[in-house]
Design a protein around this motif. Sequence first.
Motif, short mmCIF file in Angstrom:
data_model
loop_
_atom_site.label_atom_id
_atom_site.label_comp_id
_atom_site.label_asym_id
_atom_site.label_seq_id
_atom_site.Cartn_x
_atom_site.Cartn_y
_atom_site.Cartn_z
N ALA A 35 0.81 -1.21 0.00
CA ALA A 35 0.00 0.00 0.00
C ALA A 35 0.84 1.26 0.00
O ALA A 35 0.30 2.37 -0.03
CB ALA A 35 -0.94 0.00 1.20
N ASP A 36 2.16 1.12 0.04
CA ASP A 36 3.02 2.30 -0.02
C ASP A 36 4.37 1.90 -0.62
O ASP A 36 4.71 0.71 -0.71
CB ASP A 36 3.21 2.93 1.37
CG ASP A 36 3.89 1.99 2.35
OD1 ASP A 36 5.11 1.78 2.23
OD2 ASP A 36 3.18 1.46 3.24
N GLY A 37 5.14 2.91 -1.00
CA GLY A 37 6.39 2.64 -1.69
C GLY A 37 7.43 1.94 -0.84
O GLY A 37 8.16 1.06 -1.33
N ARG A 38 7.54 2.29 0.43
CA ARG A 38 8.54 1.67 1.29
C ARG A 38 8.28 0.18 1.43
O ARG A 38 9.20 -0.65 1.37
CB ARG A 38 8.55 2.34 2.66
CG ARG A 38 9.74 1.93 3.51
CD ARG A 38 9.79 2.76 4.80
NE ARG A 38 9.89 4.18 4.53
CZ ARG A 38 11.02 4.81 4.20
NH1 ARG A 38 12.14 4.12 4.10
NH2 ARG A 38 11.02 6.12 3.98
N MET A 58 2.35 7.40 -4.24
CA MET A 58 2.12 6.61 -3.03
C MET A 58 2.72 7.35 -1.84
O MET A 58 3.66 8.12 -1.99
CB MET A 58 2.78 5.23 -3.16
CG MET A 58 2.14 4.32 -4.20
SD MET A 58 2.86 2.65 -4.20
CE MET A 58 4.51 2.98 -4.87
N PRO A 59 2.17 7.12 -0.65
CA PRO A 59 2.71 7.79 0.54
C PRO A 59 4.07 7.23 0.94
O PRO A 59 4.46 6.15 0.52
CB PRO A 59 1.64 7.48 1.61
CG PRO A 59 1.00 6.20 1.14
CD PRO A 59 0.99 6.29 -0.36
N ASP A 60 4.76 8.01 1.77
CA ASP A 60 6.04 7.62 2.32
C ASP A 60 7.14 7.65 1.26
O ASP A 60 7.99 8.53 1.25
CB ASP A 60 5.95 6.23 2.97
CG ASP A 60 7.08 6.02 3.98
OD1 ASP A 60 7.85 6.98 4.19
OD2 ASP A 60 7.18 4.92 4.55
N VAL A 61 7.13 6.68 0.35
CA VAL A 61 8.06 6.66 -0.79
C VAL A 61 7.23 6.58 -2.06
O VAL A 61 6.43 5.65 -2.21
CB VAL A 61 9.01 5.45 -0.71
CG1 VAL A 61 9.89 5.39 -1.95
CG2 VAL A 61 9.87 5.54 0.55
N ASP A 62 7.40 7.54 -2.97
CA ASP A 62 6.57 7.53 -4.18
C ASP A 62 7.10 6.54 -5.21
O ASP A 62 8.15 5.91 -5.03
CB ASP A 62 6.43 8.93 -4.76
CG ASP A 62 7.76 9.51 -5.26
OD1 ASP A 62 8.69 8.74 -5.57
OD2 ASP A 62 7.85 10.75 -5.35
N GLY A 63 6.36 6.42 -6.29
CA GLY A 63 6.71 5.45 -7.31
C GLY A 63 8.03 5.72 -8.00
O GLY A 63 8.72 4.79 -8.43
#
Length: 218
Positions: A35-38, A58-63
């Motif tokens: 659900a997120d990049g990380r 995406m949250p935290d780390v983007d694509g």
Amino acid sequence: MTIRVLVADDQDFVRAGLCMILDAQPGITVVGEAADGRRAIAMARSLRPDVCLLDIRMPDVDGIEATRQLAGPDVVEPLAVVVITTFDLDEYVYGALKAGARGFLLKDAGAEMLAQAVHAAARGDALIAPNITARLLSSFADKRSRPMPPEPVEPLTSREEQVLLAAARGRTNGEIGDELSISLSTVKTHIAALMRKLNARNRVEIVMWAYETRRVDT
């Protein structure tokens, strides 16, 4: 051989839909969701899927950053990444391709195009939606205030120029062969030569170079 895919998208219903579409395709199976990049980066490094399908936002780390960490030029064993987005004029997509993605699609591309992109990435090729490629890549290439990339030390042959232009217009290897009346193996030989001369990691970088050097009229 079954193609193992990791899907990452922060919207639960979108991620579930992508997984459902891919799992329904013969020869493709989803081996993980994030659900997120990380989380996507961690799962990709652990599972080593054949293809990573990453949302651009995406949250935290983007694509873009996820793509760079999984497929960038400094990655020893890069993974195949296909970027998906809702916005066909999103500059982040250009950044993702520069980061090492093998292609990109809109989220509404449909099951057939999605499956084609996964298969292309798995075999080392790239699929960029033709109706988006010309508009987006040429747009950002033209707008960037920087000199054009240098010509290769070893000049392109006339046939390589023809193959380059066809690839930049979104043609597949088979379509290029039909268009130029050459065999599929010959097309692949020319693509390999282009990658070597342009120091390109994949087909996407060949296409981008064609637009950045203004070889394609739009």
